[in-house]
Write a protein that holds these residues in place. Structure first.
Motif, PDB file in Angstrom:
ATOM      1  N   UNK A 178       0.832  -1.209   0.000  1.00 10.63           N
ATOM      2  CA  UNK A 178       0.000   0.000   0.000  1.00 10.63           C
ATOM      3  C   UNK A 178       0.863   1.255   0.000  1.00 10.63           C
ATOM      4  N   UNK A 179       0.240   2.373  -0.362  1.00 11.34           N
ATOM      5  CA  UNK A 179       0.879   3.686  -0.287  1.00 11.34           C
ATOM      6  C   UNK A 179      -0.116   4.685   0.292  1.00 11.34           C
ATOM      7  N   UNK A 180       0.414   5.627   1.033  1.00 13.72           N
ATOM      8  CA  UNK A 180      -0.436   6.613   1.691  1.00 13.72           C
ATOM      9  C   UNK A 180      -1.328   7.338   0.686  1.00 13.72           C
ATOM     10  N   UNK A 181      -0.792   7.683  -0.459  1.00 14.57           N
ATOM     11  CA  UNK A 181      -1.552   8.467  -1.451  1.00 14.57           C
ATOM     12  C   UNK A 181      -2.772   7.716  -1.980  1.00 14.57           C
ATOM     13  N   UNK A 182      -2.795   6.382  -1.811  1.00 18.63           N
ATOM     14  CA  UNK A 182      -3.901   5.575  -2.318  1.00 18.63           C
ATOM     15  C   UNK A 182      -4.947   5.264  -1.244  1.00 18.63           C
ATOM     16  N   UNK A 183      -4.843   5.906  -0.084  1.00 13.24           N
ATOM     17  CA  UNK A 183      -5.721   5.504   1.012  1.00 13.24           C
ATOM     18  C   UNK A 183      -7.218   5.665   0.729  1.00 13.24           C
ATOM     19  N   UNK A 184      -7.692   6.673  -0.033  1.00 16.85           N
ATOM     20  CA  UNK A 184      -9.139   6.749  -0.289  1.00 16.85           C
ATOM     21  C   UNK A 184      -9.651   5.530  -1.066  1.00 16.85           C
ATOM     22  N   UNK A 215       0.278  -0.063  17.046  1.00 18.56           N
ATOM     23  CA  UNK A 215       0.558   0.326  15.669  1.00 18.56           C
ATOM     24  C   UNK A 215       1.446   1.577  15.710  1.00 18.56           C
ATOM     25  N   UNK A 216       2.745   1.363  15.534  1.00 16.73           N
ATOM     26  CA  UNK A 216       3.711   2.461  15.518  1.00 16.73           C
ATOM     27  C   UNK A 216       4.582   2.351  14.271  1.00 16.73           C
ATOM     28  N   UNK A 217       4.045   1.764  13.230  1.00 14.94           N
ATOM     29  CA  UNK A 217       4.716   1.594  11.963  1.00 14.94           C
ATOM     30  C   UNK A 217       3.740   0.942  10.997  1.00 14.94           C
ATOM     31  N   UNK A 218       4.068   0.976   9.696  1.00 17.70           N
ATOM     32  CA  UNK A 218       5.292   1.471   9.068  1.00 17.70           C
ATOM     33  C   UNK A 218       5.263   2.984   8.882  1.00 17.70           C
ATOM     34  N   UNK A 273       3.503  10.798   0.886  1.00 15.47           N
ATOM     35  CA  UNK A 273       2.559  10.102   0.007  1.00 15.47           C
ATOM     36  C   UNK A 273       3.008   8.724  -0.464  1.00 15.47           C
ATOM     37  N   UNK A 274       4.298   8.523  -0.713  1.00 19.22           N
ATOM     38  CA  UNK A 274       4.781   7.242  -1.229  1.00 19.22           C
ATOM     39  C   UNK A 274       5.094   6.227  -0.122  1.00 19.22           C
ATOM     40  N   UNK A 286      -6.014  14.536  -0.340  1.00 19.65           N
ATOM     41  CA  UNK A 286      -4.572  14.367  -0.148  1.00 19.65           C
ATOM     42  C   UNK A 286      -4.274  14.080   1.306  1.00 19.65           C
ATOM     43  N   UNK A 287      -3.283  13.211   1.566  1.00 23.90           N
ATOM     44  CA  UNK A 287      -2.969  12.844   2.941  1.00 23.90           C
ATOM     45  C   UNK A 287      -2.371  13.994   3.715  1.00 23.90           C
ATOM     46  N   UNK A 288      -2.749  14.065   4.983  1.00 20.00           N
ATOM     47  CA  UNK A 288      -2.197  15.090   5.864  1.00 20.00           C
ATOM     48  C   UNK A 288      -0.948  14.575   6.518  1.00 20.00           C
ATOM     49  N   UNK A 289      -0.001  15.447   6.745  1.00 17.64           N
ATOM     50  CA  UNK A 289       1.242  15.041   7.419  1.00 17.64           C
ATOM     51  C   UNK A 289       1.441  15.883   8.653  1.00 17.64           C
TER      52      UNK A 289
END
Length: 335
Positions: A175-181, A227-230, A235-236, A320-323
């Motif tokens: 998975x990638x963060x940018x694909x979460x929706x 849950x402290x990872x990954x 986004x990637x 877009x993912x928040x950081x």
């Protein structure tokens, strides 16, 4: 009649009899004294042996326990020694906590430690992510089962080599963060099939489910999951979507063990992805507390016929993912 003039008379002097009698008396008295001495000695020894053999054993055990408790030569468990050395080196390398990004706060650590004490003396503890606190988790649960999962095969290998006896595995996230929706929408559409809340993930094709771990991981009744990872701050990055979903399924599918509830902790809970996926798969009604950037959930097992993770599904997200938060707050190399 002629008389015999050669007849001799022998006289015994009284002093001879007296001397012989005295010598015999002294010899007999000496023998009696030695006999009495040895008899007394063996009697005393036998009495002491008899008394010691009839003492209650709990007194002896108490003495042994007290001696062990105060013995300075008793070694620390290896996990405790490693943790002490690890945090001592961190303290020496940083001044007053400066430049110590990636560490949990003392309040966050205490929240997790309290959950471990709740299932003491032996907890089943599953940890996503190798971080600065990894040795501490191992030490706090040194009588229990602690398993670490991390995205880096190199870090897992180095960690196991540096600390023999620790159980750790690498996870190949797809998975990638940018694909979460899209990932969230797909999981919700399959909630009655591959992505249902009660199942054995080993046989699941859900995109959010982690199904390539050793078989026994799916059979353990986990008491605490962290849950402290990954990594999830760009986004990637793989993101924690799969870890949160997997924690939710493992908790609800729990079998065996004496406790039907599972403590699930999500670090960096203030970030958008962590918040949205926690709301969807761990559920707001199960949120016990938030401590700094740590979310604490308490999940109960579910019946296999249930097909909804939460009472109400209210997930919402931006495009877009928040950081939010420090980008260095997670996945720091361990020593």
């Amino acid at each position: 009649m002629k008389s015999n003039t050669n007849t001799k008379l022998i006289f015994f002097h009284p002093s001879i009899h007296t001397k012989q009698n005295n010598n015999n008396g002294v010899s007999l008295s000496s023998h009696r004294l030695w006999f009495i001495f040895f008899l007394s000695f063996f009697t005393l020894a036998f009495t002491l042996t008899l008394i010691n053999s009839t003492l209650p054993t709990h007194h002896l055990h108490s003495s042994a326990a007290a001696a062990a408790a105060f013995s300075s030569s008793a070694p620390l468990p290896p996990s405790v020694a490693d943790a002490l050395l690890h945090y001592a080196s961190l303290a020496n390398s940083s001044a007053a906590g400066a430049a110590s990004g990636g560490h949990m706060s003392s309040a966050e650590v205490e929240s997790i430690a309290a959950a471990l004490r709740h299932c003491s003396p032996a907890c089943n503890f599953l940890i996503f992510g190798l971080t600065h606190e990894s040795l501490l988790w191992q030490a706090l649960n040194h009588n229990g089962c602690s398993v670490f999962l991390d995205e880096s095969e190199f870090l897992v290998s180095r960690f196991e080599q540096s600390h023999p006896g620790i159980e750790a595995y690498d996870v190949q996230y797809t998975t990638k963060v940018k694909d979460f929706p899209e990932l969230l929408s797909a999981a919700k559409s399959q909630v009655k099939d591959e992505c249902r809340p009660v199942q054995n993930l080993l046989f699941s094709d859900c995109k959010l489910g982690i199904n390539d771990l050793p078989n026994h991981i799916y059979q353990v009744p986990w008491d605490v999951i962290l849950v402290d990872g990954p990594r999830g701050y760009f986004p990637a990055a793989p993101g924690r979507m799969s870890a949160i979903f997997t924690a939710g399924v493992l908790s609800r599918s729990k079998k065996g063990g004496g406790v039907s509830k599972t403590h699930v902790f999500v670090h960096d809970f203030g970030r958008e992805v962590e918040r949205i996926f926690s709301d969807e798969f761990l559920c707001p009604e199960n949120l016990v507390e938030t401590v700094d950037s740590l979310g604490h959930f308490l999940l109960e097992t579910m019946e296999i016929q249930r097909f909804q993770f939460c009472a109400n599904s209210t997930a919402s997200f931006s495009n877009s993912p928040s950081s939010s938060g420090n980008e260095d707050d997670d996945d720091v190399d361990v020593v």
